[in-house]
Design an enzyme around this catalytic site. Sequence first.
Site, mmCIF file in Angstrom:
data_model
loop_
_atom_site.group_PDB
_atom_site.id
_atom_site.type_symbol
_atom_site.label_atom_id
_atom_site.label_comp_id
_atom_site.label_asym_id
_atom_site.label_seq_id
_atom_site.Cartn_x
_atom_site.Cartn_y
_atom_site.Cartn_z
ATOM 1 N N ASP A 56 3.513 2.685 1.651
ATOM 2 C CA ASP A 56 3.862 3.367 2.899
ATOM 3 C C ASP A 56 2.605 3.690 3.702
ATOM 4 O O ASP A 56 1.742 4.432 3.238
ATOM 5 C CB ASP A 56 4.631 4.662 2.591
ATOM 6 N N SER A 77 2.594 2.802 -5.589
ATOM 7 C CA SER A 77 3.275 3.638 -4.596
ATOM 8 C C SER A 77 3.980 4.832 -5.225
ATOM 9 O O SER A 77 4.546 4.726 -6.309
ATOM 10 C CB SER A 77 4.315 2.779 -3.855
ATOM 11 N N GLU A 80 -5.591 2.718 0.705
ATOM 12 C CA GLU A 80 -4.766 3.917 0.903
ATOM 13 C C GLU A 80 -4.851 4.456 2.325
ATOM 14 O O GLU A 80 -5.904 4.364 2.951
ATOM 15 C CB GLU A 80 -5.281 5.032 -0.027
HETATM 16 C C1 BG6 Z 1 5.006 7.902 -0.293
HETATM 17 C C2 BG6 Z 1 5.174 8.356 1.134
HETATM 18 O O1 BG6 Z 1 4.562 6.589 -0.343
HETATM 19 O O2 BG6 Z 1 6.250 8.000 -0.998
HETATM 20 C C3 BG6 Z 1 5.733 9.773 1.174
HETATM 21 O O3 BG6 Z 1 3.932 8.320 1.814
HETATM 22 C C4 BG6 Z 1 7.039 9.818 0.372
HETATM 23 O O4 BG6 Z 1 5.940 10.177 2.517
HETATM 24 C C5 BG6 Z 1 6.793 9.320 -1.043
HETATM 25 O O5 BG6 Z 1 7.530 11.159 0.337
HETATM 26 C C6 BG6 Z 1 8.083 9.294 -1.903
HETATM 27 O O6 BG6 Z 1 8.954 8.343 -1.367
HETATM 28 P P1 BG6 Z 1 10.480 8.172 -1.759
HETATM 29 O O7 BG6 Z 1 10.879 6.870 -1.107
HETATM 30 O O8 BG6 Z 1 10.562 8.088 -3.263
HETATM 31 O O9 BG6 Z 1 11.215 9.356 -1.242
HETATM 32 MG MG MG Z 2 0.718 5.846 2.061
#
Ligand code: BG6
Ligand code: MG
Length: 216
Positions: free
Chosen positions: A9, A112, A167
């Site tokens: 993300d 991630s 990152e």
């Molecule tokens: C990260 C994002 O990669 O994933 C965050 O930058 C997000 O904003 C986190 O809260 C968790 O993501 P998910 O899809 O499991 O809710």
């Molecule tokens: Mg990120």
Amino acid sequence: MKGYIFDLDGVIVDTAKYHYLGWKRLADELGLRFTAQDNELLKGVSRIRSFEIILELNGREMPAEEIEKYCTVKNEYYVQYIRRITPDEILPGVRGFIREIRREGIRTALGSASKNARTILDRLGLESYFDAVIDGTMVSKAKPDPEVFLKGAEALGLDPGDCIVFEDAVAGIVAAHNGGMKAVGVGNAEVRECCDFFIPSFSGLTAAVIEKKLGL
Ligand code: BG6
Ligand code: MG
């Protein structure tokens, strides 16, 4: 042998806008104040912690079970957006960069915090671009803990010191450093100060440039 480990993300695709829409809808329903600027605080932060931050900004507290329940609601909203993501949303230069480094023999992993990472990779058609995928379902400690990147290095069969992390969030840069890895900051000016080398995007970038800037 080297490994490059990519956050998803904000590095491969800009999902922050969809996270914002999901949190905003939930916040409106609960009568909580939440702005696009507040959303900046949630980059790289786990789902639960994101909602805790929104509650803190509003001076509100909630029992853990309720926090979990509302996080599930937000995720249902978020998933509706990411189901419609297309490969056109891959950030500039990403596809060419990963293709080229793999051709040079560099191993690649995704690291991630998101539990939706595999769905997003699938929607973007990028699954075959990674030798290993570590997502939010496989770790118990959130960034800035290095767990996600250490697992990435392990899955690639490499020492952490032979891996470079990409990152966009401060928590992620710190996580890389905590794991003994160099960190390239991508896109987000907020990481300029704490990363080892900053790139506005992957456009025109090569592994040779990265490694020269990192002194490798
Ligand atoms: C990260 C994002 O990669 O994933 C965050 O930058 C997000 O904003 C986190 O809260 C968790 O993501 P998910 O899809 O499991 O809710
Ligand atoms: Mg990120």
